[in-house]
Design an enzyme around this catalytic site. Structure first.
Site, PDB file in Angstrom:
ATOM      1  N   LYS A   1       0.891  -9.667   0.725  1.00 45.29           N
ATOM      2  CA  LYS A   1       0.529  -9.162   2.058  1.00 45.29           C
ATOM      3  C   LYS A   1       0.460 -10.311   3.071  1.00 45.29           C
ATOM      4  CE  LYS A   1       0.225  -4.643   1.649  1.00 45.29           C
ATOM      5  NZ  LYS A   1       0.871  -3.677   2.546  1.00 45.29           N
TER       6      LYS A   1
ATOM      7  N   GLY B   1       0.940   8.665  -0.567  1.00 46.99           N
ATOM      8  CA  GLY B   1      -0.191   7.808  -0.958  1.00 46.99           C
ATOM      9  C   GLY B   1      -1.475   8.171  -0.224  1.00 46.99           C
TER      10      GLY B   1
ATOM     11  N   ILE C   1       8.697   7.732  -3.110  1.00 46.79           N
ATOM     12  CA  ILE C   1       9.530   7.459  -4.290  1.00 46.79           C
ATOM     13  C   ILE C   1       9.447   8.619  -5.288  1.00 46.79           C
ATOM     14  CG2 ILE C   1       7.734   6.179  -5.569  1.00 46.79           C
ATOM     15  CD1 ILE C   1      10.010   4.204  -6.383  1.00 46.79           C
TER      16      ILE C   1
ATOM     17  N   TYR D   1      -1.202  -9.063  -4.966  1.00 43.94           N
ATOM     18  CA  TYR D   1      -1.248  -8.164  -3.806  1.00 43.94           C
ATOM     19  C   TYR D   1      -1.564  -8.944  -2.527  1.00 43.94           C
ATOM     20  CZ  TYR D   1      -3.358  -4.403  -0.902  1.00 43.94           C
ATOM     21  OH  TYR D   1      -3.699  -3.531   0.099  1.00 43.94           O
TER      22      TYR D   1
ATOM     23  N   GLY E   1       6.271   6.117   1.884  1.00 42.98           N
ATOM     24  CA  GLY E   1       5.050   6.134   1.060  1.00 42.98           C
ATOM     25  C   GLY E   1       4.103   7.221   1.533  1.00 42.98           C
TER      26      GLY E   1
HETATM   27  C1  AKB Z   1      -7.476  -2.481  -2.669  1.00 38.88           C
HETATM   28  O1  AKB Z   1      -8.621  -2.352  -3.103  1.00 38.88           O
HETATM   29  O2  AKB Z   1      -6.562  -3.045  -3.271  1.00 38.88           O
HETATM   30  C2  AKB Z   1      -7.186  -1.923  -1.298  1.00 38.88           C
HETATM   31  C3  AKB Z   1      -7.339  -2.945  -0.232  1.00 38.88           C
HETATM   32  C4  AKB Z   1      -8.657  -3.469   0.124  1.00 38.88           C
HETATM   33  O3  AKB Z   1      -6.366  -3.345   0.345  1.00 38.88           O
HETATM   34  N1  AKB Z   1      -8.035  -0.809  -1.023  1.00 38.88           N
END
Ligand code: AKB
Length: 319
Positions: free
Chosen positions: A147, A13, A37, A143, A10
């Site tokens: 995580k 990024g 990628i 997300y 990555g």
């Molecule tokens: C997001 O805003 O998704 C990221 C984070 C806080 O992990 N910058």
């Protein structure tokens, strides 16, 4: 002795661009293999680059063998806003991508892994101010929950298989060398470009939305320092809380106005408001301070000054 190398997954990024450059400064260009990628002309010109989708495990293994990789920085992920648009992809990339890397680390006996977590692992029942390392974690974004799964996997692979994995819960990251993409905290980068280019900005979060943030230079230093830290001092193998500064869009725009008095900000909160409302406002990072001497250099005023100086220079060069 064989030369061992580092793979950045990555690398194109927001974090990858700056981390790859910092690692190459430290260890030399050929020691750091950038991968992404998507093709990346700039990175390809700078040094070794490989196309890699982290979900393709045979390709990951082939690159590791080809370059004698012993350390991996695995940064490829879908962030909070894009994750909500495509939850199945966020799950696949963020969880299965990490599992591929952890399994390869274990099976090939690689030396070290860095994998970033985020303040998005916290949720609506988490204490929002000075959020402690250990507390209720009930993320309500795809997300955040991928995580959190990732953090548990990292600790499991450390405890069970001895994989030397190190991780940080990044707050919103703000830098001028690379563009953010798909995050809820991205406004805090876009606002500087808008202030200098058009003098106005429409913010997708409300004026009083306070979030933990950090200058990219601090984040890169934290990452490399944690990787260099003495393993015997590290007490966290899930992911460390770290803190930089915290501000609201209104506070940030007021500091920008000290340099650009005509700057105008409007607020049109969208779906990202609910995401921000579920996150902490500030972070307690005592354990990182004790374990590996973490200390940020940038507060909000210094960060603002630095962003304005460098983006102004970049825009002038392009003009
Ligand atoms: C997001 O805003 O998704 C990221 C984070 C806080 O992990 N910058």
């Amino acid at each position: 002795m064989e030369t061992k190398r580092t793979l950045v997954i990555g690398a194109s990024g927001q974090v990858g661009t700056e981390l790859t450059a910092a690692l190459r400064n430290q260890y030399g260009v050929d020691a750091i293999i950038a991968s992404d990628i998507h093709p990346d002309e700039k990175l390809q010109k700078q040094g070794p680059f490989e196309l890699l989708n982290v979900l393709d495990k045979p390709r990951l293994e082939a690159i590791i063998d080809q370059y004698q990789i012993d350390t991996i920085y695995h940064l490829a992920a879908l962030l909070s806003a894009t994750g909500e648009k495509n939850p199945p992809l966020a799950w696949d990339l963020n969880c299965n991508g990490l599992l591929n890397v952890l399994n390869v680390m274990r099976d090939k006996g690689l030396k070290q892994l860095f994998w970033p977590s985020t303040i998005a692992v916290f949720g609506p029942h988490t204490p929002r101010e000075e959020t402690p390392q250990f507390c209720v974690m009930d993320p309500n974004t795809m997300y955040g929950l991928t995580k959190l799964v990732g953090e548990r996997l990292c600790e499991y692979y450390f405890e069970k298989y001895g994989v030397d994995v190190r991780s940080i819960r990044y707050p919103g990251l703000i830098g001028w060398k690379s563009a953010p993409g798909g995050g809820t905290t991205d406004y805090a980068v876009h606002i500087f470009y808008a202030a200098l280019q058009t003098g106005e900005y429409t913010c997708f979060l409300s004026e009083d939305t306070r979030l933990p943030m950090m200058h990219m230079e601090d984040a890169i230093r934290a990452t490399i320092d944690l990787m260099h830290a003495d393993a015997s001092r590290l007490t966290i193998r899930s992911s460390y809380n770290i803190s930089g500064c915290s501000f609201t869009p209104r506070e940030l725009s007021n500091i920008i106005k000290e340099s650009l008095p005509d700057f105008v900000i409007k607020y049109e909160p969208d779906y990202r408001q609910a995401i921000a409302d579920s996150w902490p406002q500030s972070i307690d990072d005592n354990i990182a301070q004790n374990d590996w001497d973490w200390k940020p250099k940038y507060n909000t005023a210094k960060l603002t000054e630095d962003m304005l100086i460098h983006i102004r220079e970049m825009l002038a060069e392009k003009a």
